[in-house]
Design an enzyme around this catalytic site. Structure first.
Site, mmCIF file in Angstrom:
data_model
loop_
_atom_site.group_PDB
_atom_site.id
_atom_site.type_symbol
_atom_site.label_atom_id
_atom_site.label_comp_id
_atom_site.label_asym_id
_atom_site.label_seq_id
_atom_site.Cartn_x
_atom_site.Cartn_y
_atom_site.Cartn_z
ATOM 1 N N ARG A 117 24.179 5.497 -5.126
ATOM 2 C CA ARG A 117 25.439 4.779 -6.300
ATOM 3 C C ARG A 117 26.676 4.192 -6.020
ATOM 4 O O ARG A 117 26.983 4.401 -5.564
ATOM 5 C CB ARG A 117 25.543 6.350 -7.188
ATOM 6 C CG ARG A 117 24.609 6.683 -8.049
ATOM 7 C CD ARG A 117 24.889 7.427 -8.488
ATOM 8 N NE ARG A 117 25.202 8.934 -7.627
ATOM 9 C CZ ARG A 117 26.385 9.238 -7.484
ATOM 10 N NH1 ARG A 117 27.378 8.558 -8.191
ATOM 11 N NH2 ARG A 117 26.538 10.045 -6.640
ATOM 12 N N TYR B 208 19.238 0.039 -7.686
ATOM 13 C CA TYR B 208 18.856 1.706 -7.254
ATOM 14 C C TYR B 208 19.338 2.635 -7.844
ATOM 15 O O TYR B 208 20.179 2.574 -8.058
ATOM 16 C CB TYR B 208 20.039 1.310 -5.592
ATOM 17 C CG TYR B 208 18.846 2.648 -5.385
ATOM 18 C CD1 TYR B 208 18.486 2.293 -3.645
ATOM 19 C CD2 TYR B 208 20.541 4.195 -5.029
ATOM 20 C CE1 TYR B 208 18.172 3.775 -2.993
ATOM 21 C CE2 TYR B 208 19.793 5.627 -4.200
ATOM 22 C CZ TYR B 208 18.728 5.406 -2.900
ATOM 23 O OH TYR B 208 18.576 6.541 -2.576
ATOM 24 N N LYS C 260 22.139 9.227 -14.113
ATOM 25 C CA LYS C 260 23.365 9.458 -14.769
ATOM 26 C C LYS C 260 24.272 8.656 -15.900
ATOM 27 O O LYS C 260 24.763 9.068 -16.119
ATOM 28 C CB LYS C 260 23.978 8.735 -13.403
ATOM 29 C CG LYS C 260 23.227 9.522 -12.038
ATOM 30 C CD LYS C 260 23.660 11.054 -12.188
ATOM 31 C CE LYS C 260 22.878 11.517 -10.523
ATOM 32 N NZ LYS C 260 22.745 13.027 -10.831
ATOM 33 N N HIS D 27 25.426 18.206 -14.204
ATOM 34 C CA HIS D 27 24.509 17.875 -12.999
ATOM 35 C C HIS D 27 24.340 19.029 -12.782
ATOM 36 O O HIS D 27 24.934 19.749 -11.528
ATOM 37 C CB HIS D 27 25.850 17.472 -12.224
ATOM 38 C CG HIS D 27 24.894 16.553 -10.770
ATOM 39 N ND1 HIS D 27 25.637 15.791 -9.788
ATOM 40 C CD2 HIS D 27 24.154 16.080 -10.393
ATOM 41 C CE1 HIS D 27 25.472 15.698 -8.980
ATOM 42 N NE2 HIS D 27 24.097 15.375 -9.760
ATOM 43 N N SER E 292 26.326 15.829 -5.694
ATOM 44 C CA SER E 292 25.150 15.047 -5.438
ATOM 45 C C SER E 292 24.503 15.541 -3.913
ATOM 46 O O SER E 292 25.496 15.354 -2.876
ATOM 47 C CB SER E 292 25.253 13.295 -4.894
ATOM 48 O OG SER E 292 25.531 13.346 -6.641
ATOM 49 N N ASP F 209 18.626 18.602 -11.685
ATOM 50 C CA ASP F 209 19.733 17.409 -11.435
ATOM 51 C C ASP F 209 20.326 17.200 -12.492
ATOM 52 O O ASP F 209 21.374 17.639 -12.479
ATOM 53 C CB ASP F 209 18.562 16.328 -11.022
ATOM 54 C CG ASP F 209 20.187 15.098 -10.859
ATOM 55 O OD1 ASP F 209 21.001 16.249 -9.478
ATOM 56 O OD2 ASP F 209 20.211 14.187 -11.148
HETATM 57 P P1 GTP Z 1 21.439 15.144 -5.546
HETATM 58 O O1 GTP Z 1 19.544 14.367 -5.969
HETATM 59 O O2 GTP Z 1 21.543 13.818 -4.966
HETATM 60 O O3 GTP Z 1 21.819 15.064 -6.841
HETATM 61 O O4 GTP Z 1 21.079 16.137 -4.815
HETATM 62 P P2 GTP Z 1 21.205 17.281 -4.605
HETATM 63 O O5 GTP Z 1 22.152 18.138 -5.043
HETATM 64 O O6 GTP Z 1 19.337 17.925 -5.698
HETATM 65 O O7 GTP Z 1 20.483 17.822 -3.034
HETATM 66 P P3 GTP Z 1 18.783 18.127 -2.574
HETATM 67 O O8 GTP Z 1 18.934 19.480 -2.194
HETATM 68 O O9 GTP Z 1 18.253 17.135 -1.886
HETATM 69 O O10 GTP Z 1 20.281 18.741 -1.186
HETATM 70 C C1 GTP Z 1 20.484 17.164 0.307
HETATM 71 C C2 GTP Z 1 20.810 17.665 1.257
HETATM 72 O O11 GTP Z 1 21.384 18.584 1.369
HETATM 73 C C3 GTP Z 1 18.828 17.188 1.986
HETATM 74 O O12 GTP Z 1 19.156 17.313 3.275
HETATM 75 C C4 GTP Z 1 19.017 19.107 2.325
HETATM 76 O O13 GTP Z 1 18.153 19.079 3.817
HETATM 77 C C5 GTP Z 1 20.043 19.820 2.670
HETATM 78 N N1 GTP Z 1 20.587 20.954 2.328
HETATM 79 C C6 GTP Z 1 19.497 21.507 1.009
HETATM 80 N N2 GTP Z 1 20.122 22.564 0.808
HETATM 81 C C7 GTP Z 1 20.425 23.206 2.251
HETATM 82 C C8 GTP Z 1 20.602 24.065 2.566
HETATM 83 O O14 GTP Z 1 20.982 25.558 2.046
HETATM 84 N N3 GTP Z 1 21.113 24.397 3.992
HETATM 85 C C9 GTP Z 1 21.877 23.161 4.395
HETATM 86 N N4 GTP Z 1 22.663 23.334 5.705
HETATM 87 N N5 GTP Z 1 20.976 22.208 3.953
HETATM 88 C C10 GTP Z 1 20.690 22.269 2.892
HETATM 89 C C1 SPV Z 2 23.540 11.775 -7.351
HETATM 90 O O1 SPV Z 2 23.749 10.732 -6.684
HETATM 91 O O2 SPV Z 2 23.503 13.150 -7.451
HETATM 92 C C2 SPV Z 2 21.766 10.847 -7.567
HETATM 93 C C3 SPV Z 2 20.680 10.763 -7.100
HETATM 94 O O3 SPV Z 2 21.491 12.537 -8.157
HETATM 95 S S1 SPV Z 2 21.095 8.602 -7.967
HETATM 96 O O4 SPV Z 2 20.194 8.554 -9.214
HETATM 97 O O5 SPV Z 2 21.132 8.011 -7.283
HETATM 98 O O6 SPV Z 2 22.144 8.509 -8.643
HETATM 99 MN MN MN Z 3 22.525 13.941 -8.832
#
Ligand code: GTP
Ligand code: SPV
Ligand code: MN
Length: 602
Positions: free
Chosen positions: A71, A199, A208, A228, A250, A277
């Site tokens: 983004r 993207y 979003k 979010h 994110s 999300d």
């Molecule tokens: P968006 O889709 O961008 O909104 O992200 P999200 O909040 O869903 O994040 P996601 O769960 O995909 O995690 C993002 C990164 O953080 C990944 O590389 C995970 O492996 C890492 N991660 C998630 N949970 C943990 C945790 O409890 N500890 C650590 N150290 N890393 C974590």
């Molecule tokens: C984020 O950035 O919080 C996402 C991925 O969940 S995107 O759809 O690219 O915003």
């Molecule tokens: Mn997100």
């Protein structure tokens, strides 16, 4: 040549087609045959590449333009007549300026391309809380992603009927030049214009743009919240399920927490995934807050995902998944950092032979998977419930290397709103710009709140104060680091131990012997979090739960300055809570000095 009887929709599509001049118009019905046809075209023109059909049936790889991988927040605008309604945290453009500067970029933009009309429903089929959007796009990749991420096609047109009440999203790849890239939101007319990016959150306008930025303004007007947040159900060994919503910025752990599988030591517990999300939260007639997940799929971060950290995600993405900007192995399996030692002969996310000696990752740090929610083994039986689920706890959290304890609970709703508004987190690869920089991100909504942040915080207070049974509010931090920059808390599945404390507190009220009151909120007592079988020393646990009075005094002082910058629409009630917390910290600091002066002989 419309295939709709809806006059407003037909007229809009004709208007856009006249201006953008596509070669063809295709109305998406959401069927399997249509998806197969689109995939076939994209395999032929190189938009998609096939993956190993034995290991990953129905999966494809897409490489986006290397300058279009996340983004772009600095190119994202809220277009209101008055700048004050957009507020100090958003980029503002007047609707007139957008007409003059952005609209012309769409002229003839679809020449030689197909215009896809993508009608979609946000929320369960028969839910009174679901809403319809239509995205016009010249990207077949967007169309097939939208089919996974939303309830797309006929189901949405049926729901829309003759109504003109739908969010109009216009998207064109344009020439992909960041100089001519804009993502504009018009809350008043419920329109989105996005050009110059293919993207994720820039191009999948349901996500979003609609479900957070436009929906947050609808929520303000209609008395609910668009957030979010992940939504999960935690079932205990007695079979009782408690629902939790959690807001992390994110790439800070929502998908992982939503799909958590308890470690063996926590047998008997089970996490059900409702969403990963976005949550739409409404006050119910019973005085509780109810949540639906408006989405139908996951657009999740690939790196870090593996059989240990997130086995549910691994099972979800084994088939019918689109991978974007991951690396690919010699035998055409998707690959990213976190899957072990890089195998020989890999191709990196740009499509070049991978050379590990360069020290760069093979997959882009913001590479993602798009997978149907129904494929998640832990998908909640309530996933499509038209009423959603009742929320007992709300969690905020971010990446904080220091200061912020593993978990603490706010005293009440208003304090919880303060806690959420104080959220700050190290930036990640989900948006362009520097990563690892600490920034303020109120409620994890900094890039997604569609209106003035002060008004938003006022709205949060109003919604909570109208509930007879508001959720308890917590803050977590999985990302505290030790002297070697190592994470102090193992995270992932072990986060269940913290969720158990949260649920106990949320369900049992405040009269339990599992917490100590500190100036910043309730913190678990030394033995309140089950650490059996965990490789974390009691000294580390103590550090993780420590409340650093001096550090917090500084934090709240800085936050006071930030609130000031947010301007005069910040609710005064929040300043009152802030003053109360600061007073408590002063008292604690004073007691500490007094104690020290008694203990130290002069
Ligand atoms: P968006 O889709 O961008 O909104 O992200 P999200 O909040 O869903 O994040 P996601 O769960 O995909 O995690 C993002 C990164 O953080 C990944 O590389 C995970 O492996 C890492 N991660 C998630 N949970 C943990 C945790 O409890 N500890 C650590 N150290 N890393 C974590
Ligand atoms: C984020 O950035 O919080 C996402 C991925 O969940 S995107 O759809 O690219 O915003
Ligand atoms: Mn997100």
């Amino acid at each position: 040549m419309t295939t709709t009887r809806n006059r407003a929709l037909g007229a809009w599509v004709e208007e856009i087609a006249r201006f953008t001049k596509p070669d063809r118009i295709h109305w998406c019905d959401g069927s399997d045959t249509e998806s197969e046809m689109l995939v076939k075209h994209m395999l032929a023109d190189g938009t998609l590449e096939s993956l190993n059909a034995d290991t990953h049936p129905g999966c494809y790889l897409h490489r986006s333009h290397p300058s279009d991988v996340a983004r772009t927040e600095h190119l994202t605008f809220i277009c209101t007549e008055k700048q004050a309604d957009t507020g100090p945290t958003n980029n503002w453009m007047s609707p007139a300026e957008a007409r003059g500067k952005v609209w012309p970029l769409f002229e003839n933009a679809m020449e030689g391309r197909t215009l896809y009309v993508v009608p979609y429903l946000m929320g369960p089929e028969s839910s009174p809380f679901s809403k319809v959007g239509v995205e016009i796009t010249d990207s077949a990749y967007v169309a097939v992603n939208m089919r996974i991420m939303t309830r797309m096609g006929k189901i949405a047109l049926d729901r829309l009927g003759d109504s003109s009440d739908f969010v109009k999203g216009l998207h064109s790849l344009g020439d992909l030049d960041p100089q001519r890239r804009f993502i504009c939101h018009f809350p008043q007319s419920k329109e989105i214009w996005s050009i110059g990016s293919g993207y994720g959150g820039n191009a999948l306008l349901s996500k979003k743009c609609f479900a957070l930025r436009i929906a947050s303004t609808q929520a303000r007007d209609e008395g609910w919240l668009a957030e979010h947040m992940l939504i999960l159900g935690l079932e205990d060994p007695q079979g009782r399920t408690t629902y939790i919503a959690a807001a992390f910025p994110s790439a800070c752990g929502k998908t992982n927490l939503a799909m958590l599988i308890p470690p063996l030591s926590q047998a008997g517990y089970k996490v059900w995934t409702v969403g990963d999300d976005i949550a739409w939260l409404r006050p119910g007639s019973d005085g509780r807050l109810w949540a639906i997940n408006p989405e139908n799929g996951f657009f999740g971060v690939a790196p870090g995902t593996n059989k240990e950290t997130n086995p549910n995600a691994m099972a979800t993405i084994g088939k019918n998944t689109i991978f974007t900007n991951v690396a690919v192995t010699k035998d055409r399996q998707p690959w990213w950092e976190g899957l072990g030692k890089p195998p020989e002969g890999m191709t990196d996310w740009r499509g070049n032979p991978y050379d590990p000696s360069k020290g760069e990752p093979a997959a882009h740090p913001n590479s993602r998977f798009t997978a149907p929610a129904a494929q998640c083994p832990g998908i909640s039986p309530k996933f499509s419930d038209p009423q959603g689920v009742p929320i007992s706890a709300i969690i905020f959290g971010g990446r904080r290397a220091s200061l912020v304890p593993l978990v603490y609970q706010a005293f009440d709703w208003n304090h919880g709103v303060l806690v959420g508004s104080m959220l700050s987190s190290e930036t990640t690869a989900a948006a362009t710009g520097k990563t690892g920089v600490l920034r303020r991100d109120p409620m994890a909504m900094l890039p997604f709140c569609g209106y003035n942040m002060g008004d938003y915080l006022t709205h949060w207070l109003k919604v909570g104060n109208g509930l007879t049974h508001p959720p308890a509010i917590f803050n977590v931090n999985w990302f505290r680091r030790g002297p070697q920059r190592e994470f102090l808390w193992p995270g992932y599945g072990e986060n269940l131990r913290v969720l158990r404390w949260i649920v106990e507190r949320a369900n049992g009220g405040a009269n339990k012997n599992n917490a100590v009151e500190t100036p910043i909120g309730f913190v678990p007592t030394a033995d309140a979090i089950d650490t059996r079988g965990l490789d974390v020393s009691s000294a580390t646990m103590q550090e993780l739960l420590r409340v650093d009075t001096a550090g917090w005094t500084q934090e709240l002082h800085d936050f006071g300055d930030y609130l000031h910058k947010l301007g005069d629409r910040v609710p005064s009630a929040l300043a009152v809570v802030l003053a109360r917390i600061r007073l408590g910290l002063d008292g604690a600091a004073h007691r500490k000095t007094a104690k020290a002066s008694v203990a130290t002989p002069v």
